[in-house]
Every structure is written in structure tokens, then in C-alpha cells.
Design an enzyme around this catalytic site. Structure first.
Site, mmCIF file in Angstrom:
data_model
loop_
_atom_site.group_PDB
_atom_site.id
_atom_site.type_symbol
_atom_site.label_atom_id
_atom_site.label_comp_id
_atom_site.label_asym_id
_atom_site.label_seq_id
_atom_site.Cartn_x
_atom_site.Cartn_y
_atom_site.Cartn_z
ATOM 1 N N TYR A 186 0.838 -1.199 0.000
ATOM 2 C CA TYR A 186 0.000 0.000 0.000
ATOM 3 C C TYR A 186 0.869 1.243 0.000
ATOM 4 O O TYR A 186 2.065 1.186 0.284
ATOM 5 C CB TYR A 186 -0.963 0.000 1.207
ATOM 6 C CG TYR A 186 -0.298 0.254 2.528
ATOM 7 C CD1 TYR A 186 -0.228 1.544 3.056
ATOM 8 C CD2 TYR A 186 0.271 -0.780 3.263
ATOM 9 C CE1 TYR A 186 0.393 1.785 4.270
ATOM 10 C CE2 TYR A 186 0.890 -0.547 4.482
ATOM 11 C CZ TYR A 186 0.950 0.734 4.980
ATOM 12 O OH TYR A 186 1.564 0.973 6.177
ATOM 13 N N CYS A 187 0.234 2.373 -0.319
ATOM 14 C CA CYS A 187 0.912 3.668 -0.300
ATOM 15 C C CYS A 187 -0.090 4.712 0.181
ATOM 16 O O CYS A 187 -0.945 4.404 1.016
ATOM 17 C CB CYS A 187 1.492 3.991 -1.674
ATOM 18 S SG CYS A 187 0.257 4.109 -2.993
ATOM 19 N N ARG A 188 -0.045 5.911 -0.348
ATOM 20 C CA ARG A 188 -0.992 6.951 0.058
ATOM 21 C C ARG A 188 -2.317 6.795 -0.685
ATOM 22 O O ARG A 188 -3.381 6.860 -0.096
ATOM 23 C CB ARG A 188 -0.420 8.355 -0.184
ATOM 24 C CG ARG A 188 -1.342 9.475 0.306
ATOM 25 C CD ARG A 188 -0.810 10.859 -0.028
ATOM 26 N NE ARG A 188 -0.536 11.049 -1.442
ATOM 27 C CZ ARG A 188 -1.456 11.300 -2.375
ATOM 28 N NH1 ARG A 188 -2.720 11.395 -2.067
ATOM 29 N NH2 ARG A 188 -1.095 11.456 -3.640
ATOM 30 N N GLY B 189 -2.643 4.384 -3.628
ATOM 31 C CA GLY B 189 -2.737 3.131 -4.378
ATOM 32 C C GLY B 189 -1.952 3.149 -5.675
ATOM 33 O O GLY B 189 -1.775 2.110 -6.303
ATOM 34 N N PHE C 171 -3.360 4.226 2.365
ATOM 35 C CA PHE C 171 -3.340 4.119 3.820
ATOM 36 C C PHE C 171 -4.646 4.602 4.456
ATOM 37 O O PHE C 171 -5.220 3.919 5.305
ATOM 38 C CB PHE C 171 -2.143 4.895 4.384
ATOM 39 C CG PHE C 171 -2.121 4.938 5.881
ATOM 40 C CD1 PHE C 171 -1.849 3.795 6.614
ATOM 41 C CD2 PHE C 171 -2.382 6.123 6.569
ATOM 42 C CE1 PHE C 171 -1.836 3.823 8.004
ATOM 43 C CE2 PHE C 171 -2.367 6.161 7.947
ATOM 44 C CZ PHE C 171 -2.098 5.000 8.667
#
Length: 110
Positions: A71-73, A75, A99
């Protein structure tokens, strides 16, 4: 497959929360500063934009078949990272989104 289907590397935040395989690795591919502001419980930080991302991931004991959740901020970076991991031989790499969406879906945070 429908024209509108998500790529096989994607799993929605709700699907992740409901079906997460216990013990499977979770990689936060954001920057260390973003990671320090909050992350999923048990996640390991590996910045996909860092020049040593490939080396860092290669040094981890990641499964070639089982799930690896990324995951990231939003996607986007985790989608790119999932593709990179698949090309490295990790066929279970899954982009689980951003997130904030994961936290809203009930994922435990730290």
C-alpha cells in the site's frame, strides 16, 4: 474478464481487511517520512521511489507464491510496486490501496 475489472494485482481495502492472510508480509511503499506519520500495524517500509528499492526487497524473505500486501498513500505507487514484485518473481504481490482508505476500512494502524 470485464473491460472494467481491476487488474489481478489489486485488492480493495475492504477485501484486504476481511480476507488478509495472517502472517503474510505487508509493505508500505511510501517514503520513510510518510511511514513515520502512521502506517499499518506490522508493515515494513520499503520506499518504491528509492534507488535501493529492488535491493531492499530482494534482501527480504518474501514468498514467491503467497500474498504480499502493498500500500501507499493513494494506491498508485503500490500498484507500480506490485507490478515490480511480480516481475521479480513474487506472483502473490497485491496492491491493497491507500493508507487512509485501509484505516477507514478497519485495518489496524500504528
Amino acid at each position: 474478464m470485464s473491460f472494467f475489472s481491476r487488474p489481478s494485482t489489486d485488492l480493495s481495502p475492504a477485501e484486504f481487511v476481511a480476507n488478509r492472510e495472517a502472517g503474510a508480509p505487508v509493505l508500505d511503499v511510501r517514503t520513510p517520512a510518510e511511514f513515520a506519520e502512521g502506517h499499518l500495524a506490522g508493515a515494513v517500509n520499503a520506499d518504491v521511489m528509492a534507488p535501493d528499492f529492488h535491493d531492499k526487497v530482494s534482501a527480504m524473505d518474501l514468498p514467491s507464491e503467497g500474498p504480499i500486501y502493498l500500500y501507499c498513500r493513494s494506491g498508485n505507487r503500490s500498484g507500480s510496486a506490485a507490478g515490480l514484485l511480480k516481475r521479480m518473481g513474487h506472483q502473490g504481490a497485491l496492491n491493497v490501496g491507500g493508507f487512509e482508505d485501509l484505516a477507514a476500512a478497519g485495518a489496524k494502524t500504528a
